[in-house]
Design a protein around this motif. Structure first.
Motif, PDB file in Angstrom:
ATOM      1  N   SER A 166       0.826  -1.220   0.000  1.00  0.00           N
ATOM      2  CA  SER A 166       0.000   0.000   0.000  1.00  0.00           C
ATOM      3  C   SER A 166       0.855   1.262   0.000  1.00  0.00           C
ATOM      4  O   SER A 166       0.380   2.333   0.363  1.00  0.00           O
ATOM      5  CB  SER A 166      -0.934   0.000   1.224  1.00  0.00           C
ATOM      6  N   LYS A 219      -2.511  -1.549  -3.241  1.00  0.00           N
ATOM      7  CA  LYS A 219      -3.427  -0.434  -2.988  1.00  0.00           C
ATOM      8  C   LYS A 219      -2.626   0.860  -2.849  1.00  0.00           C
ATOM      9  O   LYS A 219      -2.369   1.322  -1.737  1.00  0.00           O
ATOM     10  CB  LYS A 219      -4.230  -0.683  -1.707  1.00  0.00           C
ATOM     11  N   THR A 221      -1.494   4.570  -2.334  1.00  0.00           N
ATOM     12  CA  THR A 221      -2.138   5.653  -1.601  1.00  0.00           C
ATOM     13  C   THR A 221      -1.539   6.991  -2.011  1.00  0.00           C
ATOM     14  O   THR A 221      -0.369   7.060  -2.415  1.00  0.00           O
ATOM     15  CB  THR A 221      -1.957   5.476  -0.084  1.00  0.00           C
ATOM     16  N   SER A 231      -1.040   5.257   4.077  1.00  0.00           N
ATOM     17  CA  SER A 231      -0.536   3.962   3.634  1.00  0.00           C
ATOM     18  C   SER A 231      -0.592   2.936   4.758  1.00  0.00           C
ATOM     19  O   SER A 231      -1.017   1.792   4.557  1.00  0.00           O
ATOM     20  CB  SER A 231       0.903   4.114   3.128  1.00  0.00           C
ATOM     21  N   THR A 238      -6.304  -3.703   5.440  1.00  0.00           N
ATOM     22  CA  THR A 238      -6.178  -4.851   4.537  1.00  0.00           C
ATOM     23  C   THR A 238      -5.882  -6.125   5.319  1.00  0.00           C
ATOM     24  O   THR A 238      -6.432  -7.193   5.019  1.00  0.00           O
ATOM     25  CB  THR A 238      -5.075  -4.592   3.495  1.00  0.00           C
ATOM     26  N   CYS A 249       4.333  -0.962   3.417  1.00  0.00           N
ATOM     27  CA  CYS A 249       3.664   0.340   3.386  1.00  0.00           C
ATOM     28  C   CYS A 249       4.696   1.442   3.611  1.00  0.00           C
ATOM     29  O   CYS A 249       5.830   1.187   4.019  1.00  0.00           O
ATOM     30  CB  CYS A 249       2.559   0.409   4.436  1.00  0.00           C
TER      31      CYS A 249
END
Length: 363
Positions: A166, A219, A221, A231, A238, A249
């Protein structure tokens, strides 16, 4: 020189040089593609007051000059097959100039930082945006700090669909944006796939393609200054939703002259000349929690964290540096600051009504 240096000699030989060329410091043009804020390049449109001397170009370029400038330019073929172009009185030309800019300090990568020294092949380093290299190295360091020297070790414990990503950015491939919007406009040669390097999700995609090879959720961010906390928030959600057990992240951004200039127009960043006039050194110009603060300090780089569920961490046996007890973001209803989250504690700290009311919440 490739000559070995004894550990005991490192500090004496290199400390002064390292400290002068790392962290928050005066902008070093050689580390930023030649950008010098004291000679910031700009363009000025001027109108010719008399006909110019002709110059030679190819037939294709001559036609292009005529197509753009119409009756303000004459073109003709020469006997040797080349073409001549002559700009006439009244034609408009763009002439370069330089201005002195007052944002002279930034948090830059160490001078001489080279992705190839970390093992990133030169053909990849030249193809991707510079911040992709930052992210690849930061991701490798995050994994190594987790005791993972080979990303594929993860798949001894979790399925390939349970490792996600992310990480995000405020702007993304700024250097590639410059190539696409400015250098292409000036008709300079560059790679044909520069567009994909401008996307904010491309860096996470390269991490997955070159290092992780997972089929889990990606994903990306984006939240300007708040990207990293977004993030982490997305990564936690998640994992808690069961879509992944391990998430990479964090955030990353690049320092660019364009962003630096536009932040200054917003009066959002620290004015280095004012700070120097007050006797402050570059190291003292980032003071986020003081009453004398007058703008934030721009920087560049990448910060990546590896997070996972407690059960997964214990199962793999990785070192646990911290427990994420809570993460949340909130807007502030009427705030005008586009990038910043609001007074999140006011909305994150809330009463959860239960069947039996708590006497502690009885006024």
């Amino acid at each position: 020189t490739e000559e070995p240096v004894e550990d005991k000699d490192i500090k004496a030989r290199y400390e002064k040089q390292i400290l002068e060329h790392t962290g928050i410091r005066l902008i070093e043009p050689e580390a930023l593609g030649g950008y010098d804020p004291k000679k910031k390049p700009m363009m000025r449109e001027v109108q010719l007051e008399h006909d110019m001397e002709p110059f030679e170009v190819s037939a294709e370029e001559a036609a292009q000059f005529k197509r753009r400038n119409n009756d303000m330019v004459d073109i003709w073929a020469n006997e040797d097959g080349s073409w001549s172009v002559k700009f006439l009185k009244g034609a408009m030309l763009m002439v370069p100039k330089a201005l002195r800019f007052d944002r002279l300090v930034a948090a830059q990568l160490p001078t001489g930082w080279d992705a190839a020294r970390y093992g990133i092949p030169k053909d990849i380093a030249s193809q991707v945006d510079p911040i992709t290299c930052y992210v690849l190295v930061a991701t490798a360091e995050a994994l190594v700090r987790s005791g993972i020297t080979d990303p594929y070790e993860l798949y001894q414990y979790v399925h390939v669909s349970e490792v996600g990503n992310s990480m995000g950015s405020g702007v993304g491939g700024t250097h590639s944006n410059k190539l696409m919007y400015k250098e292409r406009f000036f008709d300079k040669d560059m790679q044909n796939d520069v567009l994909q390097e401008t996307f904010i999700n491309t860096m996470a995609a390269w991490v997955n393609l070159l290092m992780i090879s997972s089929s889990g959720p990606i994903k990306p961010t984006v939240g300007a200054c708040a990207t990293s906390v977004l993030s982490i928030d997305v990564a936690i959600d998640t994992i808690q939703s069961g879509k992944a057990k391990i998430m990479l992240c964090g955030g990353f951004d690049y320092f660019s002259e364009e962003g630096s200039y536009e932040f200054a127009q917003m009066k959002a960043t620290s004015n280095a000349e004012d700070e120097l006039a007050r006797g402050r050194t570059p190291a003292e110009m980032s003071r986020p929690c003081t009453t004398t603060r007058n703008g934030f300090m721009e920087g560049e780089g990448a910060g990546i964290a590896t997070i996972m569920s407690a059960a997964t961490a214990i199962n793999i046996g990785v070192p646990i540096y911290g427990i994420l007890a809570m993460c949340g973001t909130a807007t502030d209803k009427e705030g005008r600051s586009v990038p910043a989250p609001g007074q999140g504690i006011l909305t994150s700290a809330r009463e959860m009504p239960s069947a039996v009311p708590s006497p502690l919440l009885n006024f």
